[in-house]
Design a protein around this motif. Structure first.
Motif, short mmCIF file in Angstrom:
data_model
loop_
_atom_site.label_atom_id
_atom_site.label_comp_id
_atom_site.label_asym_id
_atom_site.label_seq_id
_atom_site.Cartn_x
_atom_site.Cartn_y
_atom_site.Cartn_z
N ASP A 190 0.83 -1.21 0.00
CA ASP A 190 0.00 0.00 0.00
C ASP A 190 0.86 1.26 0.00
O ASP A 190 0.55 2.24 -0.68
CB ASP A 190 -0.93 0.01 1.21
CG ASP A 190 -2.07 -0.99 1.09
OD1 ASP A 190 -2.36 -1.41 -0.06
OD2 ASP A 190 -2.65 -1.35 2.13
N ARG A 193 2.34 1.71 -3.48
CA ARG A 193 1.33 2.20 -4.41
C ARG A 193 1.06 3.69 -4.18
O ARG A 193 0.96 4.47 -5.13
CB ARG A 193 0.03 1.41 -4.26
CG ARG A 193 -1.05 1.79 -5.27
CD ARG A 193 -2.27 0.88 -5.13
NE ARG A 193 -3.24 1.19 -6.15
CZ ARG A 193 -4.14 2.17 -6.08
NH1 ARG A 193 -4.17 2.95 -5.00
NH2 ARG A 193 -4.99 2.38 -7.06
N HIS A 194 0.96 4.10 -2.91
CA HIS A 194 0.74 5.51 -2.59
C HIS A 194 1.87 6.38 -3.15
O HIS A 194 1.61 7.45 -3.73
CB HIS A 194 0.64 5.69 -1.08
CG HIS A 194 0.64 7.13 -0.63
ND1 HIS A 194 -0.46 7.95 -0.74
CD2 HIS A 194 1.64 7.90 -0.10
CE1 HIS A 194 -0.15 9.16 -0.30
NE2 HIS A 194 1.11 9.15 0.10
N ASN A 218 1.47 -5.92 -8.53
CA ASN A 218 0.47 -6.36 -7.56
C ASN A 218 0.24 -7.87 -7.64
O ASN A 218 0.15 -8.55 -6.60
CB ASN A 218 -0.84 -5.61 -7.80
CG ASN A 218 -1.85 -5.87 -6.70
OD1 ASN A 218 -1.63 -5.54 -5.54
ND2 ASN A 218 -2.98 -6.47 -7.07
#
Length: 255
Positions: A190, A193-194, A218
């Motif tokens: 996460d 991805r951010h 992913n």
């Protein structure tokens, strides 16, 4: 760190060197077979077994155990409180940044692909690391703190992305899939991805490339996590084995 060449080490702490290696050195009046004269050792090294090779410009830290059959390429830097079990192979230009690492028997690090010089951030692992038996870490591997790699299926690399064409290392953990790329080592998916979506700690041009391949990243992360989840018993066994190995070198493994 007080560093000495092997010949000096043989004079000051001969009891910490395998008898065969020591006999070879004394019999020939020169460097023991396979140990390069430019390799440097901390005088507090714990044990040097019947190693096969220690290459040029290697540095070996304090409280380190090198098991029988260990092979180190050139410019391998091993931090303190590290245990490399039997027949572990670590190829050129690799760094155990903080030490506190346990490689089980026959674990290895793949050679650099096509002889290319690795990126400065590549081929590094941090502290509190355990690698299972027979696992071959991929060429430009990066592992963040507290990583446990029980089997080959629990780690993979995807790449090359971004302006510097970096590999993304993916591996499973008790906290979910982890990723390492460039100076971002051992972050959860996460967070990665951010940073990609918002170009945080990521060059905008590189972020755009990572976005294009996010589905692949992913998917790979989920695959290694599923493999890790299947190995909970082996992970527990490796933690127990790692703790025992670390105690030999005066370090308490925390996980």
């Amino acid at each position: 760190m007080a560093e000495f060449s092997f010949d000096h080490l043989a004079e000051i702490v001969p009891e910490r060197i395998n008898s065969w290696v020591l006999d070879e050195y004394r019999k020939n009046g020169e460097m023991a077979a396979g140990i390069d004269p430019t390799a440097m050792f901390n005088y507090q090294v714990e044990k040097i077994g019947a190693v096969r090779e220690i290459g040029a410009r290697c540095t070996i830290g304090a409280a380190v155990i090198l098991g029988d059959g260990v092979e180190l390429g050139e410019e391998v830097h091993i931090g303190d409180h590290t245990v490399l079990d039997k027949r572990v192979i670590v190829t050129d230009e690799f760094s155990f940044d903080q030490g506190m690492v346990y490689f089980d028997e026959d674990a290895s690090v793949d050679p650099v692909e096509n002889g290319r010089r690795p990126h400065p951030f590549a081929r590094r692992i941090q502290e509190n690391i355990i690698v299972g038996p027979h696992v071959a870490l991929p060429s430009e591997v990066q592992l963040g703190s507290d990583a446990i790699i029980p089997t080959q299926a629990t780690i993979r690399q995807i790449g090359r992305f971004g302006t510097s064409k970096r590999m993304v290392t993916l591996y499973g953990s008790d906290e979910g899939p982890m990723a390492s790329v460039a100076c971002q080592s051992g972050i959860d998916l996460d967070t990665l991805r951010h940073r990609i979506v918002n170009s945080v700690d990521t060059d905008p041009k590189s972020a755009k490339d990572y976005k294009l391949h996010w589905r692949e990243i992913n998917s790979g992360a989920n695959q290694v996590q599923r493999a890790y989840d299947r190995e909970s018993q082996l992970v527990d066994e490796l933690i127990s084995k790692g703790r025992s190995a670390f105690r030999q070198v005066g370090y308490e493994f925390v996980y």
